[in-house]
Design a protein around this motif. Structure first.
Motif, PDB file in Angstrom:
ATOM      1  N   ALA A  35       0.917  -1.131   0.112  1.00 53.67           N
ATOM      2  CA  ALA A  35      -0.152   0.112  -0.050  1.00 53.67           C
ATOM      3  C   ALA A  35       0.830   1.075   0.050  1.00 53.67           C
ATOM      4  N   PRO A  36       0.719   2.234  -0.635  1.00 58.61           N
ATOM      5  CA  PRO A  36       1.551   3.390  -0.861  1.00 58.61           C
ATOM      6  C   PRO A  36       1.594   4.265   0.370  1.00 58.61           C
ATOM      7  N   LEU A  37       2.534   4.772   0.428  1.00 59.96           N
ATOM      8  CA  LEU A  37       2.576   5.708   1.854  1.00 59.96           C
ATOM      9  C   LEU A  37       2.306   7.144   1.570  1.00 59.96           C
ATOM     10  N   SER A  38       1.559   7.928   2.338  1.00 61.11           N
ATOM     11  CA  SER A  38       1.253   9.294   1.941  1.00 61.11           C
ATOM     12  C   SER A  38       2.849  10.008   2.092  1.00 61.11           C
ATOM     13  N   GLU A  39       2.577  11.215   1.442  1.00 59.80           N
ATOM     14  CA  GLU A  39       3.845  11.935   1.553  1.00 59.80           C
ATOM     15  C   GLU A  39       4.222  12.317   2.875  1.00 59.80           C
ATOM     16  N   ALA A  40       3.240  12.583   3.946  1.00 54.59           N
ATOM     17  CA  ALA A  40       3.541  12.816   5.520  1.00 54.59           C
ATOM     18  C   ALA A  40       4.143  11.625   6.000  1.00 54.59           C
ATOM     19  N   GLU A  41       3.744  10.479   5.524  1.00 52.82           N
ATOM     20  CA  GLU A  41       4.418   9.193   6.125  1.00 52.82           C
ATOM     21  C   GLU A  41       5.674   9.116   5.711  1.00 52.82           C
ATOM     22  N   LYS A  42       6.187   9.691   4.821  1.00 52.35           N
ATOM     23  CA  LYS A  42       7.676   9.396   3.963  1.00 52.35           C
ATOM     24  C   LYS A  42       8.460  10.636   4.785  1.00 52.35           C
ATOM     25  N   SER A  43       8.189  10.597   6.179  1.00 47.09           N
ATOM     26  CA  SER A  43       8.897  11.446   6.946  1.00 47.09           C
ATOM     27  C   SER A  43      10.351  11.085   7.299  1.00 47.09           C
ATOM     28  N   GLU A  44      11.304  12.002   7.659  1.00 50.39           N
ATOM     29  CA  GLU A  44      12.483  11.632   8.227  1.00 50.39           C
ATOM     30  C   GLU A  44      12.522  10.499   9.356  1.00 50.39           C
ATOM     31  N   ALA A  45      11.592  10.966  10.344  1.00 54.22           N
ATOM     32  CA  ALA A  45      11.140  10.181  11.598  1.00 54.22           C
ATOM     33  C   ALA A  45      11.073   8.785  11.260  1.00 54.22           C
ATOM     34  N   ASN A  46      10.257   8.555  10.019  1.00 56.97           N
ATOM     35  CA  ASN A  46       9.960   7.082   9.734  1.00 56.97           C
ATOM     36  C   ASN A  46      10.938   6.754   8.644  1.00 56.97           C
ATOM     37  N   ARG A  47      12.192   7.037   8.224  1.00 61.75           N
ATOM     38  CA  ARG A  47      13.036   6.558   7.351  1.00 61.75           C
ATOM     39  C   ARG A  47      13.921   5.520   8.210  1.00 61.75           C
ATOM     40  N   VAL A  48      14.297   4.505   7.443  1.00 60.83           N
ATOM     41  CA  VAL A  48      15.001   3.440   8.208  1.00 60.83           C
ATOM     42  C   VAL A  48      16.706   4.006   7.829  1.00 60.83           C
ATOM     43  N   HIS A  49      17.147   3.984   8.714  1.00 62.90           N
ATOM     44  CA  HIS A  49      18.746   4.181   8.563  1.00 62.90           C
ATOM     45  C   HIS A  49      19.315   2.909   8.540  1.00 62.90           C
ATOM     46  N   GLY A  50      20.348   2.897   7.606  1.00 64.09           N
ATOM     47  CA  GLY A  50      21.239   1.641   7.573  1.00 64.09           C
ATOM     48  C   GLY A  50      20.911   1.060   6.205  1.00 64.09           C
ATOM     49  N   CYS A  51      20.117   1.552   5.612  1.00 66.49           N
ATOM     50  CA  CYS A  51      19.672   1.096   4.186  1.00 66.49           C
ATOM     51  C   CYS A  51      20.207   1.794   3.052  1.00 66.49           C
ATOM     52  N   GLU A  52      20.906   1.199   2.162  1.00 66.62           N
ATOM     53  CA  GLU A  52      21.363   2.084   0.953  1.00 66.62           C
ATOM     54  C   GLU A  52      20.388   2.637  -0.009  1.00 66.62           C
ATOM     55  N   GLN A  54      16.229   4.357   0.072  1.00 62.00           N
ATOM     56  CA  GLN A  54      15.471   5.006   0.868  1.00 62.00           C
ATOM     57  C   GLN A  54      14.403   3.887   1.362  1.00 62.00           C
ATOM     58  N   VAL A  55      14.386   3.824   2.551  1.00 65.89           N
ATOM     59  CA  VAL A  55      13.473   2.903   3.179  1.00 65.89           C
ATOM     60  C   VAL A  55      12.375   3.659   4.178  1.00 65.89           C
ATOM     61  N   TRP A  56      11.184   3.408   4.060  1.00 60.59           N
ATOM     62  CA  TRP A  56      10.252   4.123   5.279  1.00 60.59           C
ATOM     63  C   TRP A  56       9.390   2.965   5.899  1.00 60.59           C
ATOM     64  N   LEU A  57       9.192   3.179   7.058  1.00 57.93           N
ATOM     65  CA  LEU A  57       8.266   2.210   8.038  1.00 57.93           C
ATOM     66  C   LEU A  57       7.384   2.927   8.891  1.00 57.93           C
ATOM     67  N   VAL A  58       6.189   2.434   8.735  1.00 51.62           N
ATOM     68  CA  VAL A  58       5.412   2.926   9.875  1.00 51.62           C
ATOM     69  C   VAL A  58       4.669   1.996  10.347  1.00 51.62           C
ATOM     70  N   ALA A  59       4.388   2.053  11.849  1.00 51.22           N
ATOM     71  CA  ALA A  59       3.866   1.025  12.535  1.00 51.22           C
ATOM     72  C   ALA A  59       2.732   1.411  13.163  1.00 51.22           C
ATOM     73  N   GLU A  60       1.823   0.674  13.747  1.00 54.12           N
ATOM     74  CA  GLU A  60       0.647   0.947  14.319  1.00 54.12           C
ATOM     75  C   GLU A  60       0.347  -0.492  15.201  1.00 54.12           C
ATOM     76  N   SER A  72       9.768   1.850  -0.490  1.00 57.15           N
ATOM     77  CA  SER A  72      11.268   2.015  -0.966  1.00 57.15           C
ATOM     78  C   SER A  72      11.269   2.653  -2.136  1.00 57.15           C
ATOM     79  N   ASP A  73      12.256   3.257  -2.415  1.00 59.41           N
ATOM     80  CA  ASP A  73      12.544   3.756  -3.966  1.00 59.41           C
ATOM     81  C   ASP A  73      13.051   2.800  -4.641  1.00 59.41           C
ATOM     82  N   ALA A  74      13.577   1.541  -4.202  1.00 60.88           N
ATOM     83  CA  ALA A  74      14.110   0.628  -5.121  1.00 60.88           C
ATOM     84  C   ALA A  74      13.337  -0.771  -5.364  1.00 60.88           C
TER      85      ALA A  74
END
Length: 136
Positions: A35-52, A54-60, A72-74
């Protein structure tokens, strides 16, 4: 361990794949299901560091079970992320921390295809999931 329904479906489709070409195609198809993430969900706070990539992760959390969304962009990473997300769907925090990630990708026949950087990236995603589940 019982697999979530989608994970079971993925496993049987990957088991029937004849070789890497077919698995790669399946990987892309699973990635397109995210499911696509919204632009708001693709925030720096949701970005996973340690990946070459861009990966974003949102949890509930709902009723003690975790629901994750990712992007991810890849394309390959998006597929791997999709397969990781269906594997952890509905797990509790403790189950999440016990997940054998390499084992899951080996079951899918993708273990050998994971380059060290992709493997590190997926582990970074799993660690981030565990952190979110632990509330840190």
């Amino acid at each position: 361990m019982n697999l979530p329904v989608n994970a079971q479906e993925a496993l049987s489709s990957f088991e029937q794949a004849a070789g890497w070409e077919q698995r790669a195609r399946l990987l892309m198809q699973w990635g397109e299901r995210l499911a696509p993430l919204s632009e708001a969900e693709k925030s720096e706070a949701n970005r996973v560091h340690g990946c070459e990539s861009q990966v974003w992760l949102v949890a509930e959390q709902q009723d003690g079970q975790w629901r994750f969304k990712g992007a991810s962009d890849a394309r390959i990473i998006r597929g791997l992320l999709a397969l990781l997300l269906i594997r952890v769907e509905g797990l509790s925090s403790s189950e999440l921390q016990q997940l054998d990630l390499p084992g899951w990708f080996n079951q899918l026949g993708l273990g050998r295809q994971l380059s060290p950087s992709r493997s590190n990236g997926l582990n970074a995603v799993l660690q981030r999931m565990a952190q979110l589940a632990a509330g840190t």
